[in-house]
Design a protein around this motif. Structure first.
Motif, PDB file in Angstrom:
ATOM      1  N   PHE A   1      15.442  33.337  14.270  1.00  0.00           N
ATOM      2  CA  PHE A   1      15.525  32.887  12.868  1.00  0.00           C
ATOM      3  C   PHE A   1      15.002  31.464  12.667  1.00  0.00           C
ATOM      4  O   PHE A   1      14.924  30.971  11.542  1.00  0.00           O
ATOM      5  CB  PHE A   1      16.974  32.969  12.377  1.00  0.00           C
ATOM      6  CG  PHE A   1      17.500  34.378  12.375  1.00  0.00           C
ATOM      7  CD1 PHE A   1      17.060  35.298  11.430  1.00  0.00           C
ATOM      8  CD2 PHE A   1      18.411  34.790  13.337  1.00  0.00           C
ATOM      9  CE1 PHE A   1      17.520  36.607  11.444  1.00  0.00           C
ATOM     10  CE2 PHE A   1      18.876  36.098  13.359  1.00  0.00           C
ATOM     11  CZ  PHE A   1      18.431  37.006  12.413  1.00  0.00           C
ATOM     12  N   THR A   2      14.656  30.785  13.734  1.00  0.00           N
ATOM     13  CA  THR A   2      14.160  29.403  13.631  1.00  0.00           C
ATOM     14  C   THR A   2      12.799  29.397  12.930  1.00  0.00           C
ATOM     15  O   THR A   2      11.908  30.166  13.296  1.00  0.00           O
ATOM     16  CB  THR A   2      14.024  28.786  15.044  1.00  0.00           C
ATOM     17  OG1 THR A   2      15.282  28.884  15.699  1.00  0.00           O
ATOM     18  CG2 THR A   2      13.563  27.336  14.969  1.00  0.00           C
ATOM     19  N   PRO A   3      12.626  28.534  11.915  1.00  0.00           N
ATOM     20  CA  PRO A   3      11.332  28.504  11.212  1.00  0.00           C
ATOM     21  C   PRO A   3      10.195  28.021  12.105  1.00  0.00           C
ATOM     22  O   PRO A   3      10.405  27.207  12.999  1.00  0.00           O
ATOM     23  CB  PRO A   3      11.562  27.503  10.078  1.00  0.00           C
ATOM     24  CG  PRO A   3      13.001  27.170  10.084  1.00  0.00           C
ATOM     25  CD  PRO A   3      13.607  27.595  11.381  1.00  0.00           C
ATOM     26  N   PHE A   4       8.998  28.535  11.835  1.00  0.00           N
ATOM     27  CA  PHE A   4       7.809  28.095  12.571  1.00  0.00           C
ATOM     28  C   PHE A   4       7.253  26.815  11.940  1.00  0.00           C
ATOM     29  O   PHE A   4       7.310  26.631  10.723  1.00  0.00           O
ATOM     30  CB  PHE A   4       6.721  29.170  12.537  1.00  0.00           C
ATOM     31  CG  PHE A   4       7.132  30.493  13.154  1.00  0.00           C
ATOM     32  CD1 PHE A   4       7.964  30.542  14.267  1.00  0.00           C
ATOM     33  CD2 PHE A   4       6.658  31.695  12.624  1.00  0.00           C
ATOM     34  CE1 PHE A   4       8.320  31.761  14.840  1.00  0.00           C
ATOM     35  CE2 PHE A   4       7.020  32.917  13.191  1.00  0.00           C
ATOM     36  CZ  PHE A   4       7.854  32.946  14.292  1.00  0.00           C
ATOM     37  N   TYR A   5       6.683  25.938  12.781  1.00  0.00           N
ATOM     38  CA  TYR A   5       6.009  24.719  12.312  1.00  0.00           C
ATOM     39  C   TYR A   5       4.930  24.409  13.352  1.00  0.00           C
ATOM     40  O   TYR A   5       5.119  23.588  14.242  1.00  0.00           O
ATOM     41  CB  TYR A   5       7.008  23.568  12.201  1.00  0.00           C
ATOM     42  CG  TYR A   5       6.500  22.346  11.456  1.00  0.00           C
ATOM     43  CD1 TYR A   5       7.287  21.702  10.510  1.00  0.00           C
ATOM     44  CD2 TYR A   5       5.236  21.811  11.710  1.00  0.00           C
ATOM     45  CE1 TYR A   5       6.835  20.579   9.839  1.00  0.00           C
ATOM     46  CE2 TYR A   5       4.774  20.695  11.037  1.00  0.00           C
ATOM     47  CZ  TYR A   5       5.575  20.078  10.107  1.00  0.00           C
ATOM     48  OH  TYR A   5       5.127  18.954   9.439  1.00  0.00           O
ATOM     49  N   PRO A   6       3.779  25.097  13.240  1.00  0.00           N
ATOM     50  CA  PRO A   6       2.767  25.011  14.302  1.00  0.00           C
ATOM     51  C   PRO A   6       2.151  23.637  14.423  1.00  0.00           C
ATOM     52  O   PRO A   6       1.996  22.931  13.434  1.00  0.00           O
ATOM     53  CB  PRO A   6       1.724  26.048  13.869  1.00  0.00           C
ATOM     54  CG  PRO A   6       1.868  26.144  12.396  1.00  0.00           C
ATOM     55  CD  PRO A   6       3.333  25.943  12.118  1.00  0.00           C
ATOM     56  N   ARG A   7       1.796  23.262  15.661  1.00  0.00           N
ATOM     57  CA  ARG A   7       1.253  21.928  15.935  1.00  0.00           C
ATOM     58  C   ARG A   7      -0.108  21.996  16.620  1.00  0.00           C
ATOM     59  O   ARG A   7      -0.566  21.011  17.187  1.00  0.00           O
ATOM     60  CB  ARG A   7       2.227  21.161  16.835  1.00  0.00           C
ATOM     61  CG  ARG A   7       3.585  20.935  16.190  1.00  0.00           C
ATOM     62  CD  ARG A   7       3.611  19.735  15.312  1.00  0.00           C
ATOM     63  NE  ARG A   7       3.736  18.515  16.098  1.00  0.00           N
ATOM     64  CZ  ARG A   7       3.619  17.303  15.583  1.00  0.00           C
ATOM     65  NH1 ARG A   7       3.359  17.141  14.292  1.00  0.00           N
ATOM     66  NH2 ARG A   7       3.761  16.241  16.342  1.00  0.00           N
ATOM     67  N   SER A   8      -0.749  23.172  16.618  1.00  0.00           N
ATOM     68  CA  SER A   8      -2.073  23.285  17.244  1.00  0.00           C
ATOM     69  C   SER A   8      -2.802  24.470  16.617  1.00  0.00           C
ATOM     70  O   SER A   8      -2.173  25.377  16.067  1.00  0.00           O
ATOM     71  CB  SER A   8      -1.928  23.543  18.749  1.00  0.00           C
ATOM     72  OG  SER A   8      -1.305  24.803  18.965  1.00  0.00           O
TER      73      SER A   8
ATOM     74  N   ARG B   1       7.016  21.777  15.818  1.00  0.00           N
ATOM     75  CA  ARG B   1       7.844  20.594  15.536  1.00  0.00           C
ATOM     76  C   ARG B   1       9.261  21.066  15.220  1.00  0.00           C
ATOM     77  O   ARG B   1       9.620  21.282  14.056  1.00  0.00           O
ATOM     78  CB  ARG B   1       7.234  19.856  14.355  1.00  0.00           C
ATOM     79  CG  ARG B   1       7.834  18.523  14.109  1.00  0.00           C
ATOM     80  CD  ARG B   1       6.923  17.774  13.173  1.00  0.00           C
ATOM     81  NE  ARG B   1       7.673  16.798  12.430  1.00  0.00           N
ATOM     82  CZ  ARG B   1       7.154  16.050  11.475  1.00  0.00           C
ATOM     83  NH1 ARG B   1       5.889  16.203  11.129  1.00  0.00           N
ATOM     84  NH2 ARG B   1       7.883  15.180  10.840  1.00  0.00           N
ATOM     85  N   VAL B   2      10.061  21.194  16.250  1.00  0.00           N
ATOM     86  CA  VAL B   2      11.352  21.860  16.057  1.00  0.00           C
ATOM     87  C   VAL B   2      12.378  20.922  15.423  1.00  0.00           C
ATOM     88  O   VAL B   2      12.384  19.710  15.663  1.00  0.00           O
ATOM     89  CB  VAL B   2      11.918  22.429  17.378  1.00  0.00           C
ATOM     90  CG1 VAL B   2      10.981  23.465  17.956  1.00  0.00           C
ATOM     91  CG2 VAL B   2      12.209  21.345  18.386  1.00  0.00           C
ATOM     92  N   ARG B   3      13.214  21.524  14.610  1.00  0.00           N
ATOM     93  CA  ARG B   3      14.313  20.754  14.001  1.00  0.00           C
ATOM     94  C   ARG B   3      15.654  21.256  14.465  1.00  0.00           C
ATOM     95  O   ARG B   3      16.672  20.673  14.147  1.00  0.00           O
ATOM     96  CB  ARG B   3      14.216  20.853  12.488  1.00  0.00           C
ATOM     97  CG  ARG B   3      13.035  20.004  12.059  1.00  0.00           C
ATOM     98  CD  ARG B   3      12.654  20.203  10.707  1.00  0.00           C
ATOM     99  NE  ARG B   3      11.503  19.358  10.393  1.00  0.00           N
ATOM    100  CZ  ARG B   3      10.769  19.548   9.348  1.00  0.00           C
ATOM    101  NH1 ARG B   3      11.060  20.529   8.531  1.00  0.00           N
ATOM    102  NH2 ARG B   3       9.758  18.777   9.102  1.00  0.00           N
TER     103      ARG B   3
ATOM    104  N   PRO C   1      -3.685  15.981  19.946  1.00  0.00           N
ATOM    105  CA  PRO C   1      -3.594  15.245  18.678  1.00  0.00           C
ATOM    106  C   PRO C   1      -2.226  15.400  18.028  1.00  0.00           C
ATOM    107  O   PRO C   1      -1.722  14.475  17.379  1.00  0.00           O
ATOM    108  CB  PRO C   1      -4.676  15.885  17.816  1.00  0.00           C
ATOM    109  CG  PRO C   1      -5.640  16.487  18.790  1.00  0.00           C
ATOM    110  CD  PRO C   1      -4.835  16.893  19.983  1.00  0.00           C
ATOM    111  N   THR C   2      -1.635  16.573  18.154  1.00  0.00           N
ATOM    112  CA  THR C   2      -0.247  16.782  17.739  1.00  0.00           C
ATOM    113  C   THR C   2       0.434  17.510  18.881  1.00  0.00           C
ATOM    114  O   THR C   2      -0.073  18.498  19.395  1.00  0.00           O
ATOM    115  CB  THR C   2      -0.151  17.647  16.461  1.00  0.00           C
ATOM    116  OG1 THR C   2      -1.162  18.660  16.503  1.00  0.00           O
ATOM    117  CG2 THR C   2      -0.303  16.820  15.199  1.00  0.00           C
TER     118      THR C   2
END
Ligand code: NAP
Ligand code: F7E
Length: 342
Positions: free
Chosen positions: A150-157, A141-143, A289-290
């Motif tokens: 350096f981009t933070p991880f936000y896993p969706r699966s 879920r990128v912001r 689902p995500t």
């Protein structure tokens, strides 16, 4: 003596391109293959020579990331200078159906391999360089667009969660045990050898079969998702470059351009003078689902430090895949016309 490489996932898309690349550079290449009741070596058959012939440089070993003992035995036998960990349950949608299995292969399997390498290095003094196939799916879920190291991880699966585990294990083995270990954070990369259930190949296979009257319709899910699609043949070179540097590090590998599934459809069907809207139907089975709505990579670090850049854009990639799949479709058409059921 040339260098020795060991590849897990050698029968996959990337494994086949990396094997070609390393053989071309004079490496002895060893690959780990899972036992199956059918042959799974189709992508590397053109590189394989019978072991009784002379000058054999490609060697296959039965093993599995889930079988730590097999990994230890193969590493001791092969004495690799470089290990490329490409094996994975790599399908994101499938990871929602098989989350535990995916985590076992992707996360724990990588840990088995790192442990085997660490013990081998410590007991022999032989340096082994390690490449981990990390993924842009980790950004999820990128912001921020584009994404870099350096981009933070936000896993969706479940797949992305497991890849993040393997990513951090790789970093930690580098820092804790001084292992030469690198993560390649690769954005989507495709080719005529891409598995047929990934969206690009599903589209190019369907479009060519539709063109030759072998099917009428293809069912897809979310057409709005955007991906940064490059060519697998380019991306394996970046893997190798990472292991040739003075120091181990992590790198994003991407084209920097992003397109929706709908745009890929337009390109593929348009190349064949077809209207995709006449042939695509929606099936919710292909939704996740995500979802990861957009990925777009910034590969400046790889460009500046590795001297790597992509040579194929989305349009040329799509056409390369269509041209290859048209040959398959023509073969099927010939068989159908001769009365065979395909
Ligand atoms: P792929 O075509 O799905 O190939 C996966 C490989 O892993 C196959 O050789 C498969 O063997 C093997 N494998 C699966 N489970 C295994 C196990 N338990 N033990 C040993 N081998 C096992 O994947 P790919 O597209 O080449 O991708 C290579 C790697 O890069 C994967 O780790 C993937 O997650 C990662 N990645 C891919 C992309 C991409 O866009 N392609 C992007 C970022 C990261 P079988 O042939 O027997 O199934
Ligand atoms: O989906 C949408 C789907 O399965 C791309 C793996 O190599 O790259 C790959 O993962 C997009 C998604 O690739 C269908 O919802 C629509 O948004 O081709 P895909 P992926 O999920 O991006 C990453 C970087 C990896 O690391 C993975 O190993 O296309 N989509 N309709 C569909 N996707 C599929 N598969 N099938 C459809 O019918």
């Amino acid at each position: 003596m040339g260098k020795v490489a060991l590849i897990t996932g050698i029968t996959g898309q990337d494994g086949s391109y990396l094997t070609e690349f390393l053989l071309g550079r004079g490496y002895d290449v060893h690959g780990i293959v899972r036992r199956s009741s059918v042959f799974t070596t189709e992508r590397i058959d053109h590189l394989y020579k019978d072991r009784h012939e002379s000058g054999v440089k490609l060697h296959l070993h039965y093993g599995d990331l889930l079988d730590a003992i097999s990994l230890r035995r193969i590493i001791t036998q092969v004495k690799p200078d470089e290990v490329y960990n490409l094996a994975a349950q790599s399908h994101v949608r499938t990871s929602f159906d098989q989350p535990v299995y995916t985590a076992e292969v992707v996360a724990i399997g990588t840990l088995h391999l790192l442990e085997a390498i660490r013990d081998y290095r410590d007991s022999t003094g032989h340096e082994v360089r390690f490449y981990q196939a990390s993924s842009s799916e980790m950004y999820g879920r990128v912001r921020e667009i584009p994404q870099n190291e350096f981009t933070p991880f936000y896993p969706r699966s479940p797949y992305a969660c497991a890849k993040i585990h393997a990513y951090w294990q790789t970093v930690n083995y580098r820092e804790a045990y001084d292992l030469f270990a690198c993560n390649g954070i690769l954005f989507n990369h495709e080719s005529p050898r891409r598995g047929e259930t990934f969206v690009t190949r599903k589209i190019t296979r369907a479009a060519t079969r539709i063109k030759l009257g072998l099917q009428e319709t293809v069912y897809l899910g979310n057409l709005d998702a955007k991906r940064d699609w490059g060519f697998a043949g380019d991306y394996v070179q970046a893997m190798w470059l990472m292991l040739q540097q003075q120091d181990p590090d992590d790198y994003v590998v991407a084209t920097g351009e992003t397109y929706s599934v709908r745009e890929f459809l337009t390109e593929a069907f348009g190349y064949l003078d077809l209207d995709w809207e006449q042939h695509i139907k929606f099936d919710p089975k292909y939704l996740r689902p995500t979802e990861v709505q957009i990925l777009q990579g910034d590969a400046s670090k790889a460009r500046n430090l590795l001297g790597w850049k992509p040579s194929v854009n989305m349009r040329d990639l799509c056409r390369m895949m269509i041209d290859a799949d048209m040959k398959l479709a023509e073969r099927e058409r010939t068989l159908v016309d001769a009365g065979f059921v395909v």
